[in-house]
Design a protein around this motif. Structure first.
Motif, PDB file in Angstrom:
ATOM      1  N   SER A   1      13.881  52.991  16.846  1.00 26.47           N
ATOM      2  CA  SER A   1      13.463  54.399  16.833  1.00 26.47           C
ATOM      3  C   SER A   1      12.281  54.626  17.774  1.00 26.47           C
ATOM      4  O   SER A   1      12.213  55.658  18.448  1.00 26.47           O
ATOM      5  N   THR A   2      11.363  53.666  17.856  1.00 25.52           N
ATOM      6  CA  THR A   2      10.225  53.789  18.765  1.00 25.52           C
ATOM      7  C   THR A   2      10.689  53.842  20.216  1.00 25.52           C
ATOM      8  O   THR A   2      10.170  54.619  21.021  1.00 25.52           O
ATOM      9  N   LYS A   3      11.694  53.032  20.535  1.00 27.32           N
ATOM     10  CA  LYS A   3      12.237  53.002  21.901  1.00 27.32           C
ATOM     11  C   LYS A   3      13.278  54.092  22.132  1.00 27.32           C
ATOM     12  O   LYS A   3      13.818  54.212  23.220  1.00 27.32           O
ATOM     13  N   LYS A   4      13.569  54.878  21.088  1.00 30.92           N
ATOM     14  CA  LYS A   4      14.500  56.013  21.172  1.00 30.92           C
ATOM     15  C   LYS A   4      15.903  55.605  21.642  1.00 30.92           C
ATOM     16  O   LYS A   4      16.542  56.301  22.415  1.00 30.92           O
ATOM     17  N   ILE A   5      16.362  54.464  21.134  1.00 32.44           N
ATOM     18  CA  ILE A   5      17.690  53.952  21.484  1.00 32.44           C
ATOM     19  C   ILE A   5      18.769  54.989  21.168  1.00 32.44           C
ATOM     20  O   ILE A   5      19.710  55.173  21.922  1.00 32.44           O
ATOM     21  N   HIS A   6      18.607  55.681  20.046  1.00 32.20           N
ATOM     22  CA  HIS A   6      19.624  56.645  19.596  1.00 32.20           C
ATOM     23  C   HIS A   6      19.712  57.872  20.505  1.00 32.20           C
ATOM     24  O   HIS A   6      20.660  58.640  20.395  1.00 32.20           O
TER      25      HIS A   6
ATOM     26  N   LYS B   1      16.948  26.433  22.002  1.00 32.56           N
ATOM     27  CA  LYS B   1      15.983  26.217  23.082  1.00 32.56           C
ATOM     28  C   LYS B   1      16.667  26.077  24.439  1.00 32.56           C
ATOM     29  O   LYS B   1      16.040  26.304  25.472  1.00 32.56           O
ATOM     30  N   ASP B   2      17.950  25.726  24.464  1.00 33.25           N
ATOM     31  CA  ASP B   2      18.679  25.553  25.719  1.00 33.25           C
ATOM     32  C   ASP B   2      19.316  26.847  26.239  1.00 33.25           C
ATOM     33  O   ASP B   2      19.843  26.871  27.342  1.00 33.25           O
ATOM     34  N   ASP B   3      19.267  27.909  25.432  1.00 28.15           N
ATOM     35  CA  ASP B   3      19.845  29.183  25.859  1.00 28.15           C
ATOM     36  C   ASP B   3      19.026  29.786  26.992  1.00 28.15           C
ATOM     37  O   ASP B   3      17.805  29.642  27.042  1.00 28.15           O
ATOM     38  N   VAL B   4      19.714  30.462  27.893  1.00 25.52           N
ATOM     39  CA  VAL B   4      19.008  31.182  28.947  1.00 25.52           C
ATOM     40  C   VAL B   4      18.326  32.392  28.311  1.00 25.52           C
ATOM     41  O   VAL B   4      18.717  32.870  27.251  1.00 25.52           O
ATOM     42  N   GLU B   5      17.292  32.893  28.974  1.00 29.37           N
ATOM     43  CA  GLU B   5      16.603  34.069  28.450  1.00 29.37           C
ATOM     44  C   GLU B   5      17.524  35.269  28.484  1.00 29.37           C
ATOM     45  O   GLU B   5      18.425  35.358  29.303  1.00 29.37           O
ATOM     46  N   GLY B   6      17.275  36.195  27.614  1.00 31.77           N
ATOM     47  CA  GLY B   6      18.054  37.417  27.572  1.00 31.77           C
ATOM     48  C   GLY B   6      18.916  37.481  26.337  1.00 31.77           C
ATOM     49  O   GLY B   6      18.711  36.756  25.368  1.00 31.77           O
ATOM     50  N   PHE B   7      19.890  38.349  26.394  1.00 33.53           N
ATOM     51  CA  PHE B   7      20.729  38.631  25.237  1.00 33.53           C
ATOM     52  C   PHE B   7      22.000  37.801  25.168  1.00 33.53           C
ATOM     53  O   PHE B   7      22.686  37.820  24.166  1.00 33.53           O
ATOM     54  N   GLY B   8      22.371  37.142  26.246  1.00 36.07           N
ATOM     55  CA  GLY B   8      23.643  36.437  26.258  1.00 36.07           C
ATOM     56  C   GLY B   8      24.764  37.333  26.764  1.00 36.07           C
ATOM     57  O   GLY B   8      25.867  36.882  26.973  1.00 36.07           O
ATOM     58  N   VAL B   9      24.468  38.615  26.936  1.00 34.82           N
ATOM     59  CA  VAL B   9      25.387  39.578  27.540  1.00 34.82           C
ATOM     60  C   VAL B   9      24.566  40.398  28.516  1.00 34.82           C
ATOM     61  O   VAL B   9      23.354  40.540  28.366  1.00 34.82           O
ATOM     62  N   GLU B  10      25.224  40.915  29.510  1.00 33.56           N
ATOM     63  CA  GLU B  10      24.496  41.712  30.494  1.00 33.56           C
ATOM     64  C   GLU B  10      24.148  43.081  29.921  1.00 33.56           C
ATOM     65  O   GLU B  10      25.011  43.800  29.429  1.00 33.56           O
ATOM     66  N   VAL B  11      22.873  43.394  29.980  1.00 30.78           N
ATOM     67  CA  VAL B  11      22.361  44.658  29.464  1.00 30.78           C
ATOM     68  C   VAL B  11      21.655  45.369  30.604  1.00 30.78           C
ATOM     69  O   VAL B  11      20.870  44.776  31.327  1.00 30.78           O
ATOM     70  N   SER B  12      21.937  46.635  30.762  1.00 29.23           N
ATOM     71  CA  SER B  12      21.381  47.421  31.857  1.00 29.23           C
ATOM     72  C   SER B  12      19.866  47.587  31.724  1.00 29.23           C
ATOM     73  O   SER B  12      19.339  47.764  30.634  1.00 29.23           O
ATOM     74  N   ARG B  13      19.178  47.552  32.837  1.00 26.75           N
ATOM     75  CA  ARG B  13      17.730  47.819  32.846  1.00 26.75           C
ATOM     76  C   ARG B  13      17.434  49.274  32.486  1.00 26.75           C
ATOM     77  O   ARG B  13      16.326  49.618  32.121  1.00 26.75           O
ATOM     78  N   GLU B  14      18.442  50.127  32.602  1.00 24.41           N
ATOM     79  CA  GLU B  14      18.260  51.531  32.241  1.00 24.41           C
ATOM     80  C   GLU B  14      18.109  51.720  30.740  1.00 24.41           C
ATOM     81  O   GLU B  14      17.605  52.731  30.280  1.00 24.41           O
ATOM     82  N   SER B  15      18.548  50.719  29.979  1.00 24.54           N
ATOM     83  CA  SER B  15      18.454  50.824  28.525  1.00 24.54           C
ATOM     84  C   SER B  15      16.985  50.833  28.128  1.00 24.54           C
ATOM     85  O   SER B  15      16.211  49.988  28.540  1.00 24.54           O
ATOM     86  N   ILE B  16      16.644  51.786  27.336  1.00 20.67           N
ATOM     87  CA  ILE B  16      15.247  51.997  26.970  1.00 20.67           C
ATOM     88  C   ILE B  16      14.747  50.848  26.128  1.00 20.67           C
ATOM     89  O   ILE B  16      15.167  50.648  25.005  1.00 20.67           O
ATOM     90  N   GLY B  17      13.817  50.053  26.702  1.00 21.66           N
ATOM     91  CA  GLY B  17      13.142  49.033  25.942  1.00 21.66           C
ATOM     92  C   GLY B  17      13.934  47.790  25.610  1.00 21.66           C
ATOM     93  O   GLY B  17      13.438  46.920  24.918  1.00 21.66           O
ATOM     94  N   TRP B  18      15.164  47.662  26.082  1.00 21.39           N
ATOM     95  CA  TRP B  18      15.961  46.506  25.691  1.00 21.39           C
ATOM     96  C   TRP B  18      15.781  45.376  26.677  1.00 21.39           C
ATOM     97  O   TRP B  18      16.546  45.197  27.597  1.00 21.39           O
ATOM     98  N   LYS B  19      14.721  44.620  26.461  1.00 25.25           N
ATOM     99  CA  LYS B  19      14.528  43.418  27.254  1.00 25.25           C
ATOM    100  C   LYS B  19      13.810  42.386  26.401  1.00 25.25           C
ATOM    101  O   LYS B  19      13.049  42.718  25.508  1.00 25.25           O
ATOM    102  N   ILE B  20      14.074  41.135  26.676  1.00 23.09           N
ATOM    103  CA  ILE B  20      13.420  40.050  25.935  1.00 23.09           C
ATOM    104  C   ILE B  20      12.446  39.384  26.861  1.00 23.09           C
ATOM    105  O   ILE B  20      12.736  39.127  27.991  1.00 23.09           O
TER     106      ILE B  20
END
Length: 122
Positions: free
Chosen positions: A51-56, A103-122
């Motif tokens: 809700s803070t990142k206004k995903i909805h 610990k061996d996983d690459v950074e991120g979500f494991g799926v491609e997520v757009s940079r346009e998505s509000i606040g969705w980054k690890i």
């Protein structure tokens, strides 16, 4: 896939004096889309980070979070709690989409997520 049940318990029905049976198990694949709908409707607008990142309010963010949840649900580690009433029907009453990282996983979500998505980054 076998239905893996982790826990069964009974509790008094809050609307009657009946005892209701519950079970906790791996989320069945046929309910994935129902869970996406439930999470989009109830979880995203209410959960603090979403809700803070206004995903909805962003269609692209919503698409990306759906992609992420689908990816995680396909790992078959998400949990669901079902209520069994006395007529033999069952109702999904709780769900937890679990994410597993190692610990061996690459950074991120494991799926491609757009940079346009509000606040969705690890």
């Amino acid at each position: 896939m076998l239905r893996q049940i982790f826990h069964k318990f009974s509790a008094k029905d809050r609307d009657s004096d009946k005892t209701i049976e519950y079970r906790v198990q791996i989320l069945p694949t046929h309910l994935f889309e129902n869970v996406l709908e439930l999470y989009t409707r109830d979880f995203v607008p209410d959960e603090t980070m979403c809700s803070t990142k206004k995903i909805h309010l962003s269609e692209k963010s919503e698409q990306d979070i759906h992609k992420f949840w689908r990816h995680e649900m396909q790992k078959n580690v998400s949990l669901a709690c079902f209520r069994n009433n006395h007529e033999g029907d069952e109702e999904l009453v709780a769900v937890n989409v679990l994410c597993i990282k190692s610990k061996d996983d690459v950074e991120g979500f494991g799926v491609e997520v757009s940079r346009e998505s509000i606040g969705w980054k690890i």
